[in-house]
Design a protein around this motif. Sequence first.
Motif, PDB file in Angstrom:
ATOM      1  N   PRO A  21       0.716  -0.967  -0.368  1.00 56.49           N
ATOM      2  CA  PRO A  21      -0.001  -0.174   0.011  1.00 56.49           C
ATOM      3  C   PRO A  21       1.434   0.946   0.443  1.00 56.49           C
ATOM      4  N   ASN A  22       0.505   2.729  -0.235  1.00 61.15           N
ATOM      5  CA  ASN A  22       0.836   3.473  -0.367  1.00 61.15           C
ATOM      6  C   ASN A  22      -0.266   5.241  -0.166  1.00 61.15           C
ATOM      7  N   PRO A  23       0.065   5.481   1.639  1.00 66.17           N
ATOM      8  CA  PRO A  23       1.328   5.484   2.123  1.00 66.17           C
ATOM      9  C   PRO A  23       1.185   3.760   2.762  1.00 66.17           C
ATOM     10  N   SER A  24       2.341   3.635   3.426  1.00 61.18           N
ATOM     11  CA  SER A  24       2.758   2.316   3.607  1.00 61.18           C
ATOM     12  C   SER A  24       2.996   2.149   5.079  1.00 61.18           C
ATOM     13  N   THR A  25       1.953   1.135   5.679  1.00 61.67           N
ATOM     14  CA  THR A  25       2.247   0.459   6.834  1.00 61.67           C
ATOM     15  C   THR A  25       3.571   0.933   7.546  1.00 61.67           C
ATOM     16  N   ASN A  26       3.905   0.398   8.797  1.00 63.80           N
ATOM     17  CA  ASN A  26       5.064   1.065   8.910  1.00 63.80           C
ATOM     18  C   ASN A  26       5.805  -1.105   8.913  1.00 63.80           C
ATOM     19  N   SER A  27       5.377  -1.886   9.199  1.00 63.69           N
ATOM     20  CA  SER A  27       6.281  -2.779   8.529  1.00 63.69           C
ATOM     21  C   SER A  27       6.572  -3.398   7.128  1.00 63.69           C
ATOM     22  N   GLY A  28       6.106  -2.867   5.465  1.00 59.32           N
ATOM     23  CA  GLY A  28       6.588  -2.667   4.859  1.00 59.32           C
ATOM     24  C   GLY A  28       5.672  -2.510   3.726  1.00 59.32           C
ATOM     25  N   PHE A  29       6.008  -2.838   2.269  1.00 58.03           N
ATOM     26  CA  PHE A  29       4.970  -2.660   1.802  1.00 58.03           C
ATOM     27  C   PHE A  29       5.589  -3.594   0.360  1.00 58.03           C
ATOM     28  N   PHE A  30       4.784  -3.704  -0.497  1.00 55.50           N
ATOM     29  CA  PHE A  30       5.127  -4.533  -2.194  1.00 55.50           C
ATOM     30  C   PHE A  30       5.275  -4.016  -3.067  1.00 55.50           C
ATOM     31  N   LEU A  31       6.706  -3.402  -3.453  1.00 59.88           N
ATOM     32  CA  LEU A  31       6.660  -3.213  -5.141  1.00 59.88           C
ATOM     33  C   LEU A  31       6.494  -4.317  -5.961  1.00 59.88           C
ATOM     34  N   ASP A  32       5.897  -4.015  -6.947  1.00 58.83           N
ATOM     35  CA  ASP A  32       5.261  -5.203  -7.649  1.00 58.83           C
ATOM     36  C   ASP A  32       5.134  -4.395  -9.364  1.00 58.83           C
ATOM     37  N   ALA A  33       6.596  -5.264  -9.799  1.00 55.44           N
ATOM     38  CA  ALA A  33       6.725  -4.624 -11.596  1.00 55.44           C
ATOM     39  C   ALA A  33       6.285  -5.433 -12.594  1.00 55.44           C
ATOM     40  N   LEU A  34       5.541  -4.474 -13.212  1.00 56.10           N
ATOM     41  CA  LEU A  34       5.021  -4.139 -14.016  1.00 56.10           C
ATOM     42  C   LEU A  34       5.670  -5.542 -15.438  1.00 56.10           C
ATOM     43  N   GLU A  35       4.625  -6.370 -15.946  1.00 59.90           N
ATOM     44  CA  GLU A  35       4.954  -6.844 -16.855  1.00 59.90           C
ATOM     45  C   GLU A  35       5.785  -6.948 -18.172  1.00 59.90           C
ATOM     46  N   SER A  36       5.484  -5.563 -18.196  1.00 62.66           N
ATOM     47  CA  SER A  36       5.865  -4.706 -19.782  1.00 62.66           C
ATOM     48  C   SER A  36       7.145  -4.191 -19.826  1.00 62.66           C
ATOM     49  N   GLY A  56      18.285  11.764   0.109  1.00 69.92           N
ATOM     50  CA  GLY A  56      19.370  10.964  -1.240  1.00 69.92           C
ATOM     51  C   GLY A  56      19.351   9.995  -1.156  1.00 69.92           C
ATOM     52  N   ARG A  57      19.934   9.909   0.362  1.00 69.08           N
ATOM     53  CA  ARG A  57      20.355   8.447   1.148  1.00 69.08           C
ATOM     54  C   ARG A  57      20.032   7.364   0.393  1.00 69.08           C
ATOM     55  N   LYS A  58      20.661   6.287  -0.241  1.00 67.51           N
ATOM     56  CA  LYS A  58      20.731   4.916  -0.756  1.00 67.51           C
ATOM     57  C   LYS A  58      20.680   4.021   0.473  1.00 67.51           C
ATOM     58  N   LEU A  59      19.203   3.738  -0.284  1.00 66.70           N
ATOM     59  CA  LEU A  59      18.851   2.257   1.545  1.00 66.70           C
ATOM     60  C   LEU A  59      19.229   1.130   0.923  1.00 66.70           C
ATOM     61  N   VAL A  60      17.880   1.594   0.081  1.00 71.73           N
ATOM     62  CA  VAL A  60      18.533  -0.422  -0.433  1.00 71.73           C
ATOM     63  C   VAL A  60      18.160  -0.163  -2.072  1.00 71.73           C
ATOM     64  N   THR A  61      19.110  -1.188  -2.380  1.00 74.90           N
ATOM     65  CA  THR A  61      19.933  -1.059  -4.315  1.00 74.90           C
ATOM     66  C   THR A  61      19.256  -2.969  -4.459  1.00 74.90           C
ATOM     67  N   ASN A  62      18.884  -3.737  -5.367  1.00 80.84           N
ATOM     68  CA  ASN A  62      17.733  -4.338  -5.741  1.00 80.84           C
ATOM     69  C   ASN A  62      17.768  -4.191  -6.986  1.00 80.84           C
ATOM     70  N   LEU A  63      17.379  -5.934  -7.152  1.00 79.58           N
ATOM     71  CA  LEU A  63      16.570  -5.765  -8.414  1.00 79.58           C
ATOM     72  C   LEU A  63      15.588  -6.718  -8.577  1.00 79.58           C
ATOM     73  N   ILE A  64      14.568  -6.610  -9.745  1.00 75.23           N
ATOM     74  CA  ILE A  64      13.279  -7.276  -9.258  1.00 75.23           C
ATOM     75  C   ILE A  64      13.188  -7.658 -10.733  1.00 75.23           C
ATOM     76  N   TRP A  65      13.136  -8.921 -11.298  1.00 73.22           N
ATOM     77  CA  TRP A  65      11.444  -9.376 -12.210  1.00 73.22           C
ATOM     78  C   TRP A  65      10.623  -8.884 -12.692  1.00 73.22           C
ATOM     79  N   PRO A  66      10.462  -8.727 -14.063  1.00 71.38           N
ATOM     80  CA  PRO A  66       9.538  -8.592 -14.515  1.00 71.38           C
ATOM     81  C   PRO A  66       7.878  -9.197 -14.318  1.00 71.38           C
ATOM     82  N   GLY A  67       6.567  -8.953 -13.852  1.00 71.63           N
ATOM     83  CA  GLY A  67       6.053  -9.796 -13.158  1.00 71.63           C
ATOM     84  C   GLY A  67       5.512  -9.532 -11.369  1.00 71.63           C
ATOM     85  N   GLU A  68       6.855  -9.614 -11.077  1.00 71.23           N
ATOM     86  CA  GLU A  68       7.298  -9.486  -9.373  1.00 71.23           C
ATOM     87  C   GLU A  68       6.727  -9.212  -8.433  1.00 71.23           C
ATOM     88  N   LYS A  69       6.459  -9.977  -7.233  1.00 69.04           N
ATOM     89  CA  LYS A  69       6.295  -8.934  -6.247  1.00 69.04           C
ATOM     90  C   LYS A  69       7.196  -8.895  -5.307  1.00 69.04           C
TER      91      LYS A  69
END
Length: 104
Positions: free
Chosen positions: A30-45, A60-73
């Motif tokens: 959800p956005n706004p998110s709860t204090n536990s977290g949120f889902f990042l959903d990469a679209l199939e496009s 502007g500080r980096k907190l997370v750097t990662n990869l996500i696949w198309p269609g992945e949540k």
Amino acid sequence: YNYGYLLKLSFSPLATAEPSTNASLFSILPNPSTNSGFFLDALESLTPQPQPFVIFDSVGRKLVTNLIWPGEKQFIETSDWPAGPYWIQLQNGGQSQTQLIIVQ
């Protein structure tokens, strides 16, 4: 950089090409998110390979750097983050998209 917030605005008076569509590459739930977290959903496009994303805090500080696949949540845990605004930037080939997430 102004009053603790990272600001970047750029306009090109020489640009003659049509602006790209505002089709979203990913969604945040959800956005706004709860204090536990949120889902990042990469679209199939997205291109059929993992796409890099970065999450920045409000200064502007980096907190997370990662990869996500198309269609992945992917669940992003925010339990140890202070409440406030964060920015998620996802790369798809030569295209980049940034969205705001609010952690409450």
